[in-house]
Design an enzyme around this catalytic site. Structure first.
Site, PDB file in Angstrom:
ATOM      1  N   HIS A   1       0.866  -1.035  -0.105  1.00  0.00           N
ATOM      2  CA  HIS A   1      -0.046   0.012  -0.198  1.00  0.00           C
ATOM      3  C   HIS A   1       0.893   1.460  -0.046  1.00  0.00           C
ATOM      4  O   HIS A   1       2.072   1.234   0.389  1.00  0.00           O
ATOM      5  CB  HIS A   1      -0.725  -0.122   1.092  1.00  0.00           C
ATOM      6  CG  HIS A   1      -0.334  -0.077   2.348  1.00  0.00           C
ATOM      7  ND1 HIS A   1       0.334   1.207   3.131  1.00  0.00           N
ATOM      8  CD2 HIS A   1       0.110  -0.979   3.463  1.00  0.00           C
ATOM      9  CE1 HIS A   1       1.038   0.900   4.168  1.00  0.00           C
ATOM     10  NE2 HIS A   1       0.792  -0.501   4.529  1.00  0.00           N
TER      11      HIS A   1
ATOM     12  N   GLU B   1       1.956   5.379   1.162  1.00  0.00           N
ATOM     13  CA  GLU B   1       2.020   5.859   2.309  1.00  0.00           C
ATOM     14  C   GLU B   1       0.990   6.233   3.400  1.00  0.00           C
ATOM     15  O   GLU B   1      -0.008   6.865   2.928  1.00  0.00           O
ATOM     16  CB  GLU B   1       3.100   7.220   2.070  1.00  0.00           C
ATOM     17  CG  GLU B   1       3.773   7.746   3.464  1.00  0.00           C
ATOM     18  CD  GLU B   1       4.194   9.125   3.083  1.00  0.00           C
ATOM     19  OE1 GLU B   1       5.504   9.144   3.050  1.00  0.00           O
ATOM     20  OE2 GLU B   1       3.540  10.015   2.729  1.00  0.00           O
TER      21      GLU B   1
ATOM     22  N   TRP C   1       1.021   7.037   9.851  1.00  0.00           N
ATOM     23  CA  TRP C   1       2.072   5.972  10.680  1.00  0.00           C
ATOM     24  C   TRP C   1       3.338   5.658  10.085  1.00  0.00           C
ATOM     25  O   TRP C   1       4.263   5.487  10.686  1.00  0.00           O
ATOM     26  CB  TRP C   1       1.080   5.031  11.244  1.00  0.00           C
ATOM     27  CG  TRP C   1       0.053   5.439  12.487  1.00  0.00           C
ATOM     28  CD1 TRP C   1      -0.106   6.564  12.851  1.00  0.00           C
ATOM     29  CD2 TRP C   1      -0.496   4.533  13.222  1.00  0.00           C
ATOM     30  NE1 TRP C   1      -0.987   6.709  13.923  1.00  0.00           N
ATOM     31  CE2 TRP C   1      -1.189   5.281  14.213  1.00  0.00           C
ATOM     32  CE3 TRP C   1      -0.574   2.948  13.636  1.00  0.00           C
ATOM     33  CZ2 TRP C   1      -1.904   4.745  15.354  1.00  0.00           C
ATOM     34  CZ3 TRP C   1      -1.114   2.613  14.671  1.00  0.00           C
ATOM     35  CH2 TRP C   1      -1.955   3.604  15.263  1.00  0.00           C
TER      36      TRP C   1
ATOM     37  N   GLY D   1      -0.134  -2.469  11.656  1.00  0.00           N
ATOM     38  CA  GLY D   1      -0.550  -3.585  11.796  1.00  0.00           C
ATOM     39  C   GLY D   1      -2.259  -3.518  11.313  1.00  0.00           C
ATOM     40  O   GLY D   1      -2.438  -3.034  10.400  1.00  0.00           O
TER      41      GLY D   1
ATOM     42  N   ARG E   1      -5.948   1.446   3.795  1.00  0.00           N
ATOM     43  CA  ARG E   1      -4.819   1.767   3.115  1.00  0.00           C
ATOM     44  C   ARG E   1      -4.410   0.943   1.847  1.00  0.00           C
ATOM     45  O   ARG E   1      -4.117   1.513   1.016  1.00  0.00           O
ATOM     46  CB  ARG E   1      -3.706   1.974   4.230  1.00  0.00           C
ATOM     47  CG  ARG E   1      -3.358   0.738   4.873  1.00  0.00           C
ATOM     48  CD  ARG E   1      -2.284   0.842   5.826  1.00  0.00           C
ATOM     49  NE  ARG E   1      -1.662  -0.232   6.703  1.00  0.00           N
ATOM     50  CZ  ARG E   1      -2.548  -0.651   7.903  1.00  0.00           C
ATOM     51  NH1 ARG E   1      -3.460  -0.249   8.107  1.00  0.00           N
ATOM     52  NH2 ARG E   1      -1.796  -1.929   8.343  1.00  0.00           N
TER      53      ARG E   1
ATOM     54  N   GLU F   1      -3.621  -7.244   7.320  1.00  0.00           N
ATOM     55  CA  GLU F   1      -2.321  -7.378   8.044  1.00  0.00           C
ATOM     56  C   GLU F   1      -2.340  -7.706   9.530  1.00  0.00           C
ATOM     57  O   GLU F   1      -3.419  -7.888  10.028  1.00  0.00           O
ATOM     58  CB  GLU F   1      -1.718  -5.602   8.298  1.00  0.00           C
ATOM     59  CG  GLU F   1      -0.502  -5.579   8.874  1.00  0.00           C
ATOM     60  CD  GLU F   1       0.639  -6.062   8.048  1.00  0.00           C
ATOM     61  OE1 GLU F   1       0.835  -7.266   8.154  1.00  0.00           O
ATOM     62  OE2 GLU F   1       1.620  -5.526   7.858  1.00  0.00           O
TER      63      GLU F   1
ATOM     64  N   ARG G   1      -2.473 -18.666   6.827  1.00  0.00           N
ATOM     65  CA  ARG G   1      -3.700 -17.917   6.030  1.00  0.00           C
ATOM     66  C   ARG G   1      -3.009 -17.592   4.885  1.00  0.00           C
ATOM     67  O   ARG G   1      -3.505 -17.563   3.784  1.00  0.00           O
ATOM     68  CB  ARG G   1      -4.464 -17.104   6.785  1.00  0.00           C
ATOM     69  CG  ARG G   1      -3.744 -15.789   7.197  1.00  0.00           C
ATOM     70  CD  ARG G   1      -4.806 -14.525   7.876  1.00  0.00           C
ATOM     71  NE  ARG G   1      -4.033 -13.509   8.588  1.00  0.00           N
ATOM     72  CZ  ARG G   1      -3.818 -12.294   8.196  1.00  0.00           C
ATOM     73  NH1 ARG G   1      -3.973 -12.293   6.908  1.00  0.00           N
ATOM     74  NH2 ARG G   1      -3.071 -11.658   9.040  1.00  0.00           N
TER      75      ARG G   1
END
Length: 178
Positions: free
Chosen positions: A9, A11, A14, A22, A60, A84, A123
């Site tokens: 993804h 920017e 964070w 996360g 994102r 994520e 997964r």
């Protein structure tokens, strides 16, 4: 299919603040949107003729995939397995912190309230197996933690290499099945 592409993804705030995103749903910065648009054009320039973009459900990644889809005409679909990793106690802490770097080597730890590397690998490895069996050329749009697992599917890595591996925002990486 004998290969697929992975795009991290664009920017986020964070990312700029050096925080671990996360599973926290953080939006793209203006620069992140621009990176995604540029990546769509790059995919066209590279001659990638994918059939589908599979994206993480986090904003994102979805926004990055949306920009790429709009530019390339490749349809996108949310793939829940691309979310994520939930880093539990490490969410929003410094990404380059020594403690987090060491914690990523503990494959069975759930980081208090999160998901272990082993759970995530299950997964993601299952998803890669599904992509391999598919007759569709795919672009996966997801996260740095996810690409770390993808990379480990394709090459032998020690814990240090695994912990350090990552790609840049909106980098396009091709993976070949042998």
């Amino acid at each position: 299919m004998d290969h697929f592409y992975f795009v991290r993804h664009g920017e986020t705030v964070w990312n700029v603040e050096n925080k671990i995103c996360g599973a926290t749903d953080i939006e793209l910065t203006e620069r992140g949107h621009q990176q995604a648009i540029e990546t769509g054009h790059k995919i066209l320039e590279m001659g990638i003729k994918a059939d589908i973009i599979l994206t993480s459900p986090l904003i994102r990644a979805k926004e990055t995939a949306r920009h790429i889809s709009e530019i390339t005409g490749i349809p996108m679909e949310v793939e829940q397995r691309l979310i994520e990793q939930n880093y539990g106690i490490w969410e929003s802490t410094p990404r380059d912190g020594k403690e987090f770097h060491e914690a990523k080597k503990d494959m069975a730890s759930r980081f208090g309230t999160g998901e272990s590397m082993l759970q995530m690998a299950q997964r993601i490895y299952n998803l890669i197996d599904d992509v391999k069996k598919s007759d569709k050329e795919c672009i996966l749009v997801a996260h740095n933690g996810i690409v770390r697992i993808v990379e480990s599917y394709f090459r032998d890595m020690n814990n240090e290499e695994f912990s350090c591996f990552g790609i840049k925002n909106c980098e396009v990486k091709r993976y070949e099945f042998i």
